[in-house]
Design a protein around this motif. Structure first.
Motif, PDB file in Angstrom:
ATOM      1  N   MET A  73       0.848  -1.181   0.000  1.00 19.87           N
ATOM      2  CA  MET A  73       0.000   0.000   0.000  1.00 19.87           C
ATOM      3  C   MET A  73       0.889   1.238   0.000  1.00 19.87           C
ATOM      4  O   MET A  73       1.792   1.360   0.808  1.00 19.87           O
ATOM      5  CB  MET A  73      -0.883  -0.017   1.247  1.00 19.87           C
ATOM      6  CG  MET A  73      -1.730   1.220   1.373  1.00 19.87           C
ATOM      7  SD  MET A  73      -2.697   1.249   2.874  1.00 19.87           S
ATOM      8  CE  MET A  73      -2.044   2.734   3.605  1.00 19.87           C
TER       9      MET A  73
ATOM     10  N   GLU B 176      -6.919  -5.630  16.334  1.00 23.08           N
ATOM     11  CA  GLU B 176      -6.657  -5.507  14.897  1.00 23.08           C
ATOM     12  C   GLU B 176      -7.706  -4.609  14.255  1.00 23.08           C
ATOM     13  O   GLU B 176      -8.849  -4.554  14.694  1.00 23.08           O
ATOM     14  CB  GLU B 176      -6.738  -6.866  14.202  1.00 23.08           C
ATOM     15  CG  GLU B 176      -5.612  -7.801  14.503  1.00 23.08           C
ATOM     16  CD  GLU B 176      -5.687  -9.055  13.648  1.00 23.08           C
ATOM     17  OE1 GLU B 176      -4.638  -9.459  13.129  1.00 23.08           O
ATOM     18  OE2 GLU B 176      -6.795  -9.623  13.502  1.00 23.08           O
TER      19      GLU B 176
ATOM     20  N   THR C 111      -3.283  -3.285  15.123  1.00 22.71           N
ATOM     21  CA  THR C 111      -2.521  -3.461  13.893  1.00 22.71           C
ATOM     22  C   THR C 111      -3.485  -3.774  12.750  1.00 22.71           C
ATOM     23  O   THR C 111      -4.624  -4.164  12.985  1.00 22.71           O
ATOM     24  CB  THR C 111      -1.508  -4.624  14.037  1.00 22.71           C
ATOM     25  OG1 THR C 111      -2.228  -5.825  14.340  1.00 22.71           O
ATOM     26  CG2 THR C 111      -0.496  -4.340  15.126  1.00 22.71           C
ATOM     27  N   ILE C 112      -3.020  -3.609  11.544  1.00 31.36           N
ATOM     28  CA  ILE C 112      -3.831  -3.906  10.363  1.00 31.36           C
ATOM     29  C   ILE C 112      -3.865  -5.423  10.186  1.00 31.36           C
ATOM     30  O   ILE C 112      -2.821  -6.069  10.117  1.00 31.36           O
ATOM     31  CB  ILE C 112      -3.230  -3.253   9.097  1.00 31.36           C
ATOM     32  CG1 ILE C 112      -3.079  -1.744   9.270  1.00 31.36           C
ATOM     33  CG2 ILE C 112      -4.042  -3.611   7.858  1.00 31.36           C
ATOM     34  CD1 ILE C 112      -4.346  -0.956   9.172  1.00 31.36           C
ATOM     35  N   SER C 113      -5.070  -5.986  10.105  1.00 30.04           N
ATOM     36  CA  SER C 113      -5.206  -7.431   9.918  1.00 30.04           C
ATOM     37  C   SER C 113      -4.781  -7.822   8.498  1.00 30.04           C
ATOM     38  O   SER C 113      -4.766  -6.986   7.591  1.00 30.04           O
ATOM     39  CB  SER C 113      -6.653  -7.872  10.172  1.00 30.04           C
ATOM     40  OG  SER C 113      -7.496  -7.391   9.133  1.00 30.04           O
ATOM     41  N   ARG C 114      -4.469  -9.103   8.325  1.00 27.53           N
ATOM     42  CA  ARG C 114      -4.096  -9.584   6.984  1.00 27.53           C
ATOM     43  C   ARG C 114      -5.214  -9.343   5.960  1.00 27.53           C
ATOM     44  O   ARG C 114      -4.939  -8.888   4.851  1.00 27.53           O
ATOM     45  CB  ARG C 114      -3.735 -11.061   7.030  1.00 27.53           C
ATOM     46  CG  ARG C 114      -2.389 -11.331   7.626  1.00 27.53           C
ATOM     47  CD  ARG C 114      -2.036 -12.816   7.468  1.00 27.53           C
ATOM     48  NE  ARG C 114      -0.915 -13.180   8.288  1.00 27.53           N
ATOM     49  CZ  ARG C 114       0.328 -13.182   7.867  1.00 27.53           C
ATOM     50  NH1 ARG C 114       0.603 -12.829   6.629  1.00 27.53           N
ATOM     51  NH2 ARG C 114       1.300 -13.537   8.679  1.00 27.53           N
TER      52      ARG C 114
ATOM     53  N   GLN D 157      -5.199  -5.731   5.053  1.00 33.37           N
ATOM     54  CA  GLN D 157      -4.025  -5.448   4.231  1.00 33.37           C
ATOM     55  C   GLN D 157      -4.276  -5.901   2.792  1.00 33.37           C
ATOM     56  O   GLN D 157      -3.910  -5.210   1.846  1.00 33.37           O
ATOM     57  CB  GLN D 157      -2.783  -6.144   4.800  1.00 33.37           C
ATOM     58  CG  GLN D 157      -1.514  -5.799   4.066  1.00 33.37           C
ATOM     59  CD  GLN D 157      -1.172  -4.322   4.126  1.00 33.37           C
ATOM     60  OE1 GLN D 157      -1.179  -3.720   5.176  1.00 33.37           O
ATOM     61  NE2 GLN D 157      -0.885  -3.733   2.985  1.00 33.37           N
ATOM     62  N   GLN D 158      -4.937  -7.046   2.633  1.00 38.92           N
ATOM     63  CA  GLN D 158      -5.263  -7.546   1.297  1.00 38.92           C
ATOM     64  C   GLN D 158      -6.225  -6.597   0.584  1.00 38.92           C
ATOM     65  O   GLN D 158      -6.082  -6.334  -0.612  1.00 38.92           O
ATOM     66  CB  GLN D 158      -5.865  -8.947   1.386  1.00 38.92           C
ATOM     67  CG  GLN D 158      -5.982  -9.639   0.055  1.00 38.92           C
ATOM     68  CD  GLN D 158      -4.620  -9.898  -0.572  1.00 38.92           C
ATOM     69  OE1 GLN D 158      -3.748 -10.462   0.064  1.00 38.92           O
ATOM     70  NE2 GLN D 158      -4.441  -9.478  -1.804  1.00 38.92           N
TER      71      GLN D 158
ATOM     72  N   LEU E 206      -6.488  -3.367   1.045  1.00 42.28           N
ATOM     73  CA  LEU E 206      -5.732  -2.171   0.659  1.00 42.28           C
ATOM     74  C   LEU E 206      -4.827  -2.454  -0.534  1.00 42.28           C
ATOM     75  O   LEU E 206      -4.738  -1.644  -1.462  1.00 42.28           O
ATOM     76  CB  LEU E 206      -4.917  -1.662   1.850  1.00 42.28           C
ATOM     77  CG  LEU E 206      -5.731  -1.267   3.084  1.00 42.28           C
ATOM     78  CD1 LEU E 206      -4.805  -0.856   4.221  1.00 42.28           C
ATOM     79  CD2 LEU E 206      -6.732  -0.179   2.776  1.00 42.28           C
ATOM     80  N   THR E 207      -4.200  -3.613  -0.543  1.00 39.41           N
ATOM     81  CA  THR E 207      -3.324  -3.998  -1.646  1.00 39.41           C
ATOM     82  C   THR E 207      -4.128  -4.201  -2.930  1.00 39.41           C
ATOM     83  O   THR E 207      -3.729  -3.735  -4.006  1.00 39.41           O
ATOM     84  CB  THR E 207      -2.555  -5.282  -1.293  1.00 39.41           C
ATOM     85  OG1 THR E 207      -1.779  -5.037  -0.117  1.00 39.41           O
ATOM     86  CG2 THR E 207      -1.635  -5.715  -2.425  1.00 39.41           C
TER      87      THR E 207
END
Length: 124
Positions: free
Chosen positions: A1, A28, A84-87, A90-91, A93-94
């Protein structure tokens, strides 16, 4: 990101999701937090595009908000930590960056986040 690739509204939505997680004591920041931020009354009143898109698609915003709040209330609480940002988030956002490119948009906006939310497997 890459934050420089996100619109102000998209960054605000991500920050609001983080604040919701922090305030609720969640460990998270999840896609459900982001969905809550994107569909909040504040986002709609701020000229946000996500609520009108969902309404045009036939979604019932109040029902989405109620279910989202219910899901958030089920998340475990943690004290003394910064979320924290969870997986899965994060996916989201990516994945939102190639969605924006595919739509020939220079920046990732809230509608790209919404599409990525729909594509990534999560509670949202």
């Amino acid at each position: 990101m890459r934050p420089d690739q996100f619109t102000i509204k998209a960054i605000e939505a991500i920050q609001n999701a983080e604040r919701r997680a922090q305030t609720a004591g969640h460990g998270e920041v999840t896609p459900v937090h982001l969905l809550a931020a994107l569909t909040s009354a504040d986002a709609q009143g701020d000229g946000g595009i996500v609520v009108p898109i969902l309404q045009k698609a036939g979604a019932h915003i109040d029902q989405i908000r109620n279910i989202t709040e219910s899901e958030l209330s089920r998340l475990p609480k943690v004290e003394g930590t910064t979320p924290t940002i969870s997986r899965p988030l994060q996916q989201v956002l990516t994945d939102s960056e190639p969605i924006a490119r595919k739509m020939k948009d220079e920046y990732v906006s809230t509608e790209h986040l919404l599409v990525a939310l729909a594509d990534v497997t999560s509670e949202a």
